[in-house]
Design an enzyme around this catalytic site. Structure first.
Site, PDB file in Angstrom:
ATOM      1  N   ASP A 119      -1.382  -3.796  11.540  1.00  0.00           N
ATOM      2  CA  ASP A 119      -2.723  -4.283  10.948  1.00  0.00           C
ATOM      3  C   ASP A 119      -3.612  -3.172  11.589  1.00  0.00           C
ATOM      4  OD1 ASP A 119      -4.970  -5.911   9.746  1.00  0.00           O
ATOM      5  OD2 ASP A 119      -5.293  -7.134  11.496  1.00  0.00           O
ATOM      6  N   LYS A 168      -3.761  14.563   9.587  1.00  0.00           N
ATOM      7  CA  LYS A 168      -4.285  13.328   9.979  1.00  0.00           C
ATOM      8  C   LYS A 168      -3.225  12.321  10.797  1.00  0.00           C
ATOM      9  CE  LYS A 168      -5.425   8.968   7.595  1.00  0.00           C
ATOM     10  NZ  LYS A 168      -5.535   8.247   6.545  1.00  0.00           N
ATOM     11  N   ASN A 214       0.666  -1.185   0.169  1.00  0.00           N
ATOM     12  CA  ASN A 214      -0.100   0.002   0.049  1.00  0.00           C
ATOM     13  C   ASN A 214       0.911   1.307  -0.109  1.00  0.00           C
ATOM     14  OD1 ASN A 214      -1.689   2.110   0.883  1.00  0.00           O
ATOM     15  ND2 ASN A 214      -2.989   0.812   1.975  1.00  0.00           N
ATOM     16  N   ASP A 247     -11.641   6.461   5.900  1.00  0.00           N
ATOM     17  CA  ASP A 247     -11.576   7.949   6.163  1.00  0.00           C
ATOM     18  C   ASP A 247     -12.644   8.917   5.939  1.00  0.00           C
ATOM     19  OD1 ASP A 247      -8.787   7.579   7.259  1.00  0.00           O
ATOM     20  OD2 ASP A 247      -7.916   7.955   5.430  1.00  0.00           O
ATOM     21  N   HIS A 276      -4.618   6.882  14.293  1.00  0.00           N
ATOM     22  CA  HIS A 276      -4.467   5.482  14.944  1.00  0.00           C
ATOM     23  C   HIS A 276      -2.893   5.172  14.509  1.00  0.00           C
ATOM     24  CE1 HIS A 276      -6.122   4.739  11.011  1.00  0.00           C
ATOM     25  NE2 HIS A 276      -5.922   3.618  11.293  1.00  0.00           N
ATOM     26  N   LYS A 293       0.287   4.531  -0.225  1.00  0.00           N
ATOM     27  CA  LYS A 293      -0.349   5.420   0.803  1.00  0.00           C
ATOM     28  C   LYS A 293       0.019   5.188   2.227  1.00  0.00           C
ATOM     29  CE  LYS A 293      -4.340   6.914  -2.007  1.00  0.00           C
ATOM     30  NZ  LYS A 293      -5.786   6.745  -1.944  1.00  0.00           N
TER      31      LYS A 293
END
Length: 193
Positions: free
Chosen positions: A70, A176, A9, A156, A181, A11
């Protein structure tokens, strides 16, 4: 030092690069930057279990220190689900729109006052010598009824963090990262690299 982030990923890789740049000087590699190896399926029932398994695999196949995470969304009205199944909630792994649509449909009749939830991230750092660290970051908020914003990914566009009036998809990457998290978990790990 080279550090592998066990993800394809882009991003997520960019997010960790931004966070690590604040705290340490490492060269971050993604799975597309190392020889391909068999990736085990995510079979643990906890975020921590999946993160550790992926990080161990990264070390085993590359010999590099490895970070894996995760993460997902835990919706109060769904008893913490989709949880570890967030990326494949609709039955199609990585289909963000289908996952969001299904979750919104499942809580469609839930009153606004009961639409709380949290983004959760467990991140594991495993070194070739067997040393392991696992941290957890959470961002509480609420699930809105219609997607808003085009930044970010996954859930999101429907998540408004506590203390804000915008979704995480309406925030800049820096905003962000400061409250997310994953940002919280990765900042904890950055201190251990």
């Amino acid at each position: 030092m080279k550090l592998l982030l066990a993800t394809r990923n882009r991003k997520k890789l960019a997010e960790l690069e931004r966070i690590l740049a604040e705290h340490t000087d490492v060269e971050l590699l993604g799975l597309d930057d190392v020889p391909e190896y068999p990736e085990a399926p995510e079979t643990a029932l906890t975020f921590e279990g999946n993160a550790v398994a992926k990080a161990r695999d990264g070390v085993r196949y590359t010999g590099l220190p490895c970070v894996a995470d995760d993460s997902g969304i835990a919706v109060d009205a769904l008893n913490g689900m989709p949880g570890v199944f967030s990326a494949r909630w609709s039955g199609r792994h990585g289909d963000d729109q289908a996952n969001v649509d299904l979750m919104l449909a499942q809580i469609g009749d839930v009153g606004d006052e009961h639409r709380g939830g949290a983004f959760v991230c467990a991140a594991a750092l495993v070194f070739p010598d067997g040393t392991e660290h696992v941290v957890r970051g959470e961002a509480r908020g609420r699930i809105i009824r219609e997607p808003k914003g085009s930044n970010g990914f996954g859930y999101d566009p429907v998540f408004v963090p506590d203390g804000f009036d915008v979704t995480t998809a309406q925030m800049s990457a820096e905003q962000k990262d400061a409250i997310s998290h994953r940002g919280k978990a990765f900042r904890l790990l950055a201190k251990l690299v």
